[in-house]
Design a protein around this motif. Sequence first.
Motif, PDB file in Angstrom:
ATOM      1  N   ALA A 251       0.858  -1.188   0.000  1.00  0.00           N
ATOM      2  CA  ALA A 251       0.000   0.000   0.000  1.00  0.00           C
ATOM      3  C   ALA A 251       0.893   1.238   0.000  1.00  0.00           C
ATOM      4  N   VAL A 252       0.686   2.113  -0.976  1.00  0.00           N
ATOM      5  CA  VAL A 252       1.548   3.293  -1.125  1.00  0.00           C
ATOM      6  C   VAL A 252       1.450   4.206   0.096  1.00  0.00           C
ATOM      7  N   HIS A 253       0.245   4.281   0.720  1.00  0.00           N
ATOM      8  CA  HIS A 253       0.079   5.212   1.849  1.00  0.00           C
ATOM      9  C   HIS A 253       0.929   4.850   3.059  1.00  0.00           C
ATOM     10  N   GLU A 254       1.479   3.648   3.110  1.00  0.00           N
ATOM     11  CA  GLU A 254       2.297   3.242   4.263  1.00  0.00           C
ATOM     12  C   GLU A 254       3.725   3.784   4.216  1.00  0.00           C
ATOM     13  N   ARG A 255       4.105   4.420   3.101  1.00  0.00           N
ATOM     14  CA  ARG A 255       5.503   4.880   3.001  1.00  0.00           C
ATOM     15  C   ARG A 255       5.719   6.123   3.844  1.00  0.00           C
ATOM     16  N   PRO A 258       6.192  10.108   1.406  1.00  0.00           N
ATOM     17  CA  PRO A 258       5.482   9.716   0.178  1.00  0.00           C
ATOM     18  C   PRO A 258       6.113  10.219  -1.116  1.00  0.00           C
TER      19      PRO A 258
END
Lengths: 391, 115
Positions: A251-255, A258
Amino acid sequence: MRDVYVAGIGITSFTRLEYPLAEIAAFPAMLAMKDSGLTGIEQVYVANMGAARVNHQTALASAVVDSLSLTPAGAASIENGPASGSAAIKEGFLAVASGMHDIVLVTGAERMREVNNLEATDFIATLTHPLAEYIYGVTLPSHAAMFTRLYMEKYGVTERHLAMVAVKNQNNAMLNEFAHLHQPITIEGILDSPEAMTNNPYVAEPLRFFDACPVSDGGAAVILVSEEVAKSIDRPLVRIAGVGQATDTHAVHERENPTDLLAVRRAAELSFGMAGLTPSDVDVAELHDAFTILEIAESEEVGFFAKGEGHIALEKGETALDGRLPINPSGGLKGKGHPVGATGVGQAHEIVHQLRGEAGARQIADARIGFTCNFGGFGNNVICLTFVREN
Amino acid sequence: MAREIYAYECTECGTLHYPFKMRCRNCGELEPFKFKTVPLPKRGKLLTFTKVYNLPAAYEVATLGIAIVELANGIRVTGQLEVDDPTIGMDLLGDVGVVREEPYNRYWGFIFRAA
């Protein structure tokens, strides 16, 4: 580990192809066999992302090895999203480097124009997180758009910079007979003129139509061999000197940050480290510009430019065909096309073409060190390869 | 009862995860399913967003707002955005609604509106 060389290359046009997927994989493989003069293939890797979903076909490698009349050679399909191509090259590299095989064929193929645009977009979106992203209607253009917005806020990238990538790469594609888009574009036409909003509408704000790669069919192949085999044939010696792969959160939002593409950074470090080279040694690079912003961001993360300065190098023309470090002379995914499973092999094809001095009108003079970045997912699975011309 | 979206708190070290993972990214506990569910807060700030025009199959609307939101407890989530003129950093309030409809199937998730 043994050294591994690219002995032969082949490619189809990246466009809409009206023949079966297995043949899209087999056609460039035959060109690569003809190019190298080698037919004693011991192992075949077939890179592909969508056969099961888009073409209703599984076990593609078994079909391809038979179509090529290469049975009983070993064969396996490699599905690793949009990084399938380079993942298959990595497997082929390991098979030769380990000493298990001397001659390995890696071919990548995709036939995704078989379905309409809505289904193709949905097919690619299935690589997102099923419960935390996909159910919302998240697509790859939406990830790229949200990433672009942050890049604009933080680093001052503008729509003009994105358009400059599109123009550069589509102009490069004009010089590539295999490229999907043979359509010259100008900043005026896609950004400044009164017709620009019609010519170039938003697909996912702030990204427009010409910020995205086309949906392509296509195939590309390389033959990887041991040093002994490479030196027994009369072909230029191009060695795969570095292979780096890294992953990031699904999931990209976990980076944490960002605007970072940590898997790109790590994969490049590993590739350069293995090759004993640095980013400043590179003469020509193919970066995974599925969206214009990605060429800018990757050019920073792989170490060509400082973070936040890729768009400045672009502005200065440093990444143009006649610049200090030409990026995507083939046209990139943007101009050459993006048959997802084949793309990584297509990037390697262009670099070998360049290092052999066979790239014609888009040839980078005296190119000896080449680099590819194949970006899977939205940066969650990345493979970088470093190539060196030896003789 | 109000619908909730859950984060997963490691029962060994307390680290919150969203979405679910089999293994805690902080302590690396190897005993499976050592998580307890914790409802995610509904309030948050807009981190980034887009308005999508080329939607995948299954969406019969002209455009769709998509956002990444940082919730009050610091956990970030992806969701749909129903705000006319969004700005990065604005305060949002999430509702749990139907975000995708297929024949015989509905999916529930975050829909964010201006707080």
